[in-house]
Structures are given as C-alpha cells and as structure tokens.
Design a protein around this motif. Structure first.
Motif, PDB file in Angstrom:
ATOM      1  N   ASN A  91       0.873  -1.468   0.106  1.00 39.18           N
ATOM      2  CA  ASN A  91      -0.140   0.007   0.103  1.00 39.18           C
ATOM      3  C   ASN A  91       1.013   1.144  -0.164  1.00 39.18           C
ATOM      4  O   ASN A  91       0.558   2.548   0.001  1.00 39.18           O
ATOM      5  CB  ASN A  91      -0.984  -0.014   1.097  1.00 39.18           C
ATOM      6  CG  ASN A  91      -0.188   0.010   2.488  1.00 39.18           C
ATOM      7  OD1 ASN A  91       0.900  -0.501   2.591  1.00 39.18           O
ATOM      8  ND2 ASN A  91      -1.071   0.169   3.461  1.00 39.18           N
ATOM      9  N   LEU A  92       2.172   1.019  -0.017  1.00 42.06           N
ATOM     10  CA  LEU A  92       2.947   2.327  -0.028  1.00 42.06           C
ATOM     11  C   LEU A  92       3.467   2.436  -1.679  1.00 42.06           C
ATOM     12  O   LEU A  92       4.258   1.580  -2.079  1.00 42.06           O
ATOM     13  CB  LEU A  92       4.265   1.977   0.840  1.00 42.06           C
ATOM     14  CG  LEU A  92       5.463   3.014   0.824  1.00 42.06           C
ATOM     15  CD1 LEU A  92       4.903   4.638   1.346  1.00 42.06           C
ATOM     16  CD2 LEU A  92       6.337   2.540   1.710  1.00 42.06           C
ATOM     17  N   ASP A 107       8.556   8.302   8.016  1.00 40.25           N
ATOM     18  CA  ASP A 107       7.910   7.724   9.327  1.00 40.25           C
ATOM     19  C   ASP A 107       6.576   8.175   9.558  1.00 40.25           C
ATOM     20  O   ASP A 107       5.577   7.657   9.851  1.00 40.25           O
ATOM     21  CB  ASP A 107       8.903   7.911  10.785  1.00 40.25           C
ATOM     22  CG  ASP A 107      10.244   6.917  10.603  1.00 40.25           C
ATOM     23  OD1 ASP A 107      10.066   6.036  10.045  1.00 40.25           O
ATOM     24  OD2 ASP A 107      10.884   7.287  11.412  1.00 40.25           O
ATOM     25  N   ILE A 108       6.582   9.504   9.312  1.00 40.03           N
ATOM     26  CA  ILE A 108       5.239  10.360   9.648  1.00 40.03           C
ATOM     27  C   ILE A 108       4.140   9.820   8.291  1.00 40.03           C
ATOM     28  O   ILE A 108       3.091   9.374   9.006  1.00 40.03           O
ATOM     29  CB  ILE A 108       5.380  11.874   9.476  1.00 40.03           C
ATOM     30  CG1 ILE A 108       6.159  12.464  10.837  1.00 40.03           C
ATOM     31  CG2 ILE A 108       3.753  12.685   9.518  1.00 40.03           C
ATOM     32  CD1 ILE A 108       6.407  13.766  10.601  1.00 40.03           C
ATOM     33  N   TYR A 109       4.593   9.604   7.256  1.00 35.59           N
ATOM     34  CA  TYR A 109       3.828   9.069   6.295  1.00 35.59           C
ATOM     35  C   TYR A 109       3.476   7.683   6.563  1.00 35.59           C
ATOM     36  O   TYR A 109       2.258   7.322   6.638  1.00 35.59           O
ATOM     37  CB  TYR A 109       4.335   9.387   4.803  1.00 35.59           C
ATOM     38  CG  TYR A 109       3.531   8.718   3.899  1.00 35.59           C
ATOM     39  CD1 TYR A 109       2.664   9.599   3.361  1.00 35.59           C
ATOM     40  CD2 TYR A 109       3.428   7.536   3.480  1.00 35.59           C
ATOM     41  CE1 TYR A 109       1.773   9.254   2.367  1.00 35.59           C
ATOM     42  CE2 TYR A 109       2.691   6.952   2.383  1.00 35.59           C
ATOM     43  CZ  TYR A 109       1.784   7.825   1.790  1.00 35.59           C
ATOM     44  OH  TYR A 109       0.896   7.515   0.910  1.00 35.59           O
ATOM     45  N   LEU A 110       4.426   6.708   7.100  1.00 37.05           N
ATOM     46  CA  LEU A 110       3.819   5.290   7.213  1.00 37.05           C
ATOM     47  C   LEU A 110       2.813   5.372   8.449  1.00 37.05           C
ATOM     48  O   LEU A 110       2.100   4.457   8.496  1.00 37.05           O
ATOM     49  CB  LEU A 110       5.247   4.788   7.714  1.00 37.05           C
ATOM     50  CG  LEU A 110       6.125   4.463   6.421  1.00 37.05           C
ATOM     51  CD1 LEU A 110       7.382   3.836   6.957  1.00 37.05           C
ATOM     52  CD2 LEU A 110       5.394   3.631   5.417  1.00 37.05           C
ATOM     53  N   ASP A 111       3.262   6.318   9.460  1.00 37.00           N
ATOM     54  CA  ASP A 111       2.246   6.143  10.470  1.00 37.00           C
ATOM     55  C   ASP A 111       0.819   6.687  10.194  1.00 37.00           C
ATOM     56  O   ASP A 111      -0.439   5.974  10.633  1.00 37.00           O
ATOM     57  CB  ASP A 111       2.675   7.223  11.619  1.00 37.00           C
ATOM     58  CG  ASP A 111       3.878   6.698  12.605  1.00 37.00           C
ATOM     59  OD1 ASP A 111       3.970   5.378  12.455  1.00 37.00           O
ATOM     60  OD2 ASP A 111       4.427   7.493  13.251  1.00 37.00           O
ATOM     61  N   CYS A 112       0.813   7.635   9.394  1.00 34.66           N
ATOM     62  CA  CYS A 112      -0.691   8.276   8.719  1.00 34.66           C
ATOM     63  C   CYS A 112      -1.185   7.018   7.924  1.00 34.66           C
ATOM     64  O   CYS A 112      -2.379   6.636   7.827  1.00 34.66           O
ATOM     65  CB  CYS A 112      -0.512   9.434   8.109  1.00 34.66           C
ATOM     66  SG  CYS A 112      -0.147  10.871   8.955  1.00 34.66           S
ATOM     67  N   LEU A 113      -0.574   6.438   6.988  1.00 32.82           N
ATOM     68  CA  LEU A 113      -0.797   5.328   6.212  1.00 32.82           C
ATOM     69  C   LEU A 113      -1.327   4.041   7.048  1.00 32.82           C
ATOM     70  O   LEU A 113      -2.453   3.556   6.809  1.00 32.82           O
ATOM     71  CB  LEU A 113       0.069   4.695   5.336  1.00 32.82           C
ATOM     72  CG  LEU A 113      -0.029   3.630   4.170  1.00 32.82           C
ATOM     73  CD1 LEU A 113      -0.979   4.204   3.260  1.00 32.82           C
ATOM     74  CD2 LEU A 113       1.207   3.395   3.461  1.00 32.82           C
ATOM     75  N   GLU A 117      -5.037   7.615   8.132  1.00 30.75           N
ATOM     76  CA  GLU A 117      -5.428   9.234   8.078  1.00 30.75           C
ATOM     77  C   GLU A 117      -4.605   9.848   7.354  1.00 30.75           C
ATOM     78  O   GLU A 117      -3.744  10.743   7.883  1.00 30.75           O
ATOM     79  CB  GLU A 117      -5.372   9.307   9.694  1.00 30.75           C
ATOM     80  CG  GLU A 117      -6.099   8.673  10.605  1.00 30.75           C
ATOM     81  CD  GLU A 117      -6.186   8.906  12.162  1.00 30.75           C
ATOM     82  OE1 GLU A 117      -5.249   9.352  12.524  1.00 30.75           O
ATOM     83  OE2 GLU A 117      -6.969   8.534  12.777  1.00 30.75           O
ATOM     84  N   LEU A 118      -4.455   9.607   6.284  1.00 30.31           N
ATOM     85  CA  LEU A 118      -3.357  10.368   5.399  1.00 30.31           C
ATOM     86  C   LEU A 118      -3.645  12.074   5.189  1.00 30.31           C
ATOM     87  O   LEU A 118      -2.762  12.625   5.106  1.00 30.31           O
ATOM     88  CB  LEU A 118      -3.340   9.922   3.952  1.00 30.31           C
ATOM     89  CG  LEU A 118      -2.724   8.517   3.915  1.00 30.31           C
ATOM     90  CD1 LEU A 118      -3.078   7.863   2.494  1.00 30.31           C
ATOM     91  CD2 LEU A 118      -1.562   8.445   4.250  1.00 30.31           C
ATOM     92  N   CYS A 123       3.673  17.055   5.825  1.00 30.94           N
ATOM     93  CA  CYS A 123       4.885  17.306   5.339  1.00 30.94           C
ATOM     94  C   CYS A 123       5.231  17.884   3.888  1.00 30.94           C
ATOM     95  O   CYS A 123       6.043  18.822   3.522  1.00 30.94           O
ATOM     96  CB  CYS A 123       5.908  16.037   5.420  1.00 30.94           C
ATOM     97  SG  CYS A 123       6.153  15.343   7.028  1.00 30.94           S
ATOM     98  N   PHE A 124       4.421  17.397   2.850  1.00 29.16           N
ATOM     99  CA  PHE A 124       4.180  17.899   1.872  1.00 29.16           C
ATOM    100  C   PHE A 124       2.868  17.390   1.290  1.00 29.16           C
ATOM    101  O   PHE A 124       2.340  16.481   1.502  1.00 29.16           O
ATOM    102  CB  PHE A 124       5.202  17.449   0.554  1.00 29.16           C
ATOM    103  CG  PHE A 124       5.754  15.935   0.605  1.00 29.16           C
ATOM    104  CD1 PHE A 124       4.816  15.111  -0.211  1.00 29.16           C
ATOM    105  CD2 PHE A 124       6.517  15.588   1.469  1.00 29.16           C
ATOM    106  CE1 PHE A 124       5.201  13.848  -0.108  1.00 29.16           C
ATOM    107  CE2 PHE A 124       7.097  14.284   1.291  1.00 29.16           C
ATOM    108  CZ  PHE A 124       6.190  13.437   0.620  1.00 29.16           C
TER     109      PHE A 124
END
Length: 134
Positions: A91-92, A107-113, A117-118, A123-124
């Motif tokens: 899913n990434l 890491d922030i993106y993976l946590d949101c994923l 909760e994207l 961050c961008f």
C-alpha cells in the motif's frame, strides 16, 4: 522558490518531487559544473519519469535504500534493513518514498498510512493528475 507539492502526473508520465530552494541551490553550488543552472538541477533530480517506478517492489526497495544511504548518510546495513522492510509494503507508493526528504517524513507518512489518516500528513501535499480519455 520552494515547492512543497508532490505531483504524480499520469498525464505527463512524470513525478514532480517537492524540494526546498536552499537544498537545490546547495546541490548546484557543489556540483563542480555538472549542472548549468538551478533549473537543470530541478529537472534532473526532482522531475522523474513514472517508468522509474513501474516495478513497485523493486522501486520501494531502491527508494528506501537511497533515502537512508544518500539523503540520511546512514550505513549500508541500515539502508538494506529499511529497504527490505518496505519492499513488500504494497500500500506504499515508491514515489512517496522518493519524495521524502528524510526518515522523519517517511515515518510520519507510514504512521498516517497505518492509521488510514493520510489527511494528517502535512510534510508535503500529494496530488495525482490522471489522464482523461473522454
């Protein structure tokens, strides 16, 4: 000028990665004449063909490895460790990994994923441009 938007354009068959002007300028100044302008740095390093990401598993591996080894200046062991961890994370999108400036953003993106909760990922911005064949 900074660009804080990742654009994945099916229409152009390109990914436009986010960048900070300060980073691009530093690359240009330290390139020993490899690039003739700041625009050339952006076109070379921040605008990528989507073909580069066609084989998702391999692309995830490559982008995670490059993130650790080149952007973070981490060890080859750490680079392989993350690359193998993310290789089969279906899913990434590997373009997201390429767009991350550092491990903290990833890491922030993976946590949101993981939390589905994207919308919390700040961050961008991520935009998809699709082709319309209507």
């Amino acid at each position: 000028m900074d660009s804080n938007i990742l654009i994945i354009s099916e229409k152009d068959q390109k990914a436009y990665l986010p960048y900070k002007y300060e980073d691009v300028k530093k690359i240009y100044e330290n390139s020993d004449g490899k690039y003739n302008s700041i625009i050339e740095v952006i076109q070379s390093l921040y605008i990528l063909p989507l073909k580069k990401f066609e084989k998702f598993s391999i692309a995830r591996f490559r982008e995670a490895f490059n993130l650790v080894l080149h952007k973070e200046k981490g060890s080859i062991f750490s680079a392989f460790d993350l690359a193998f961890e993310l290789m089969f994370k279906y899913n990434l999108n590997p373009i997201i990994i390429a767009a991350c400036r550092n491990l903290d953003e990833l890491d922030i993106y993976l946590d949101c994923l993981e939390e589905d909760e994207l919308f919390d990922f700040k961050c961008f911005e991520i935009r998809f441009e699709v082709s319309s064949n209507i």
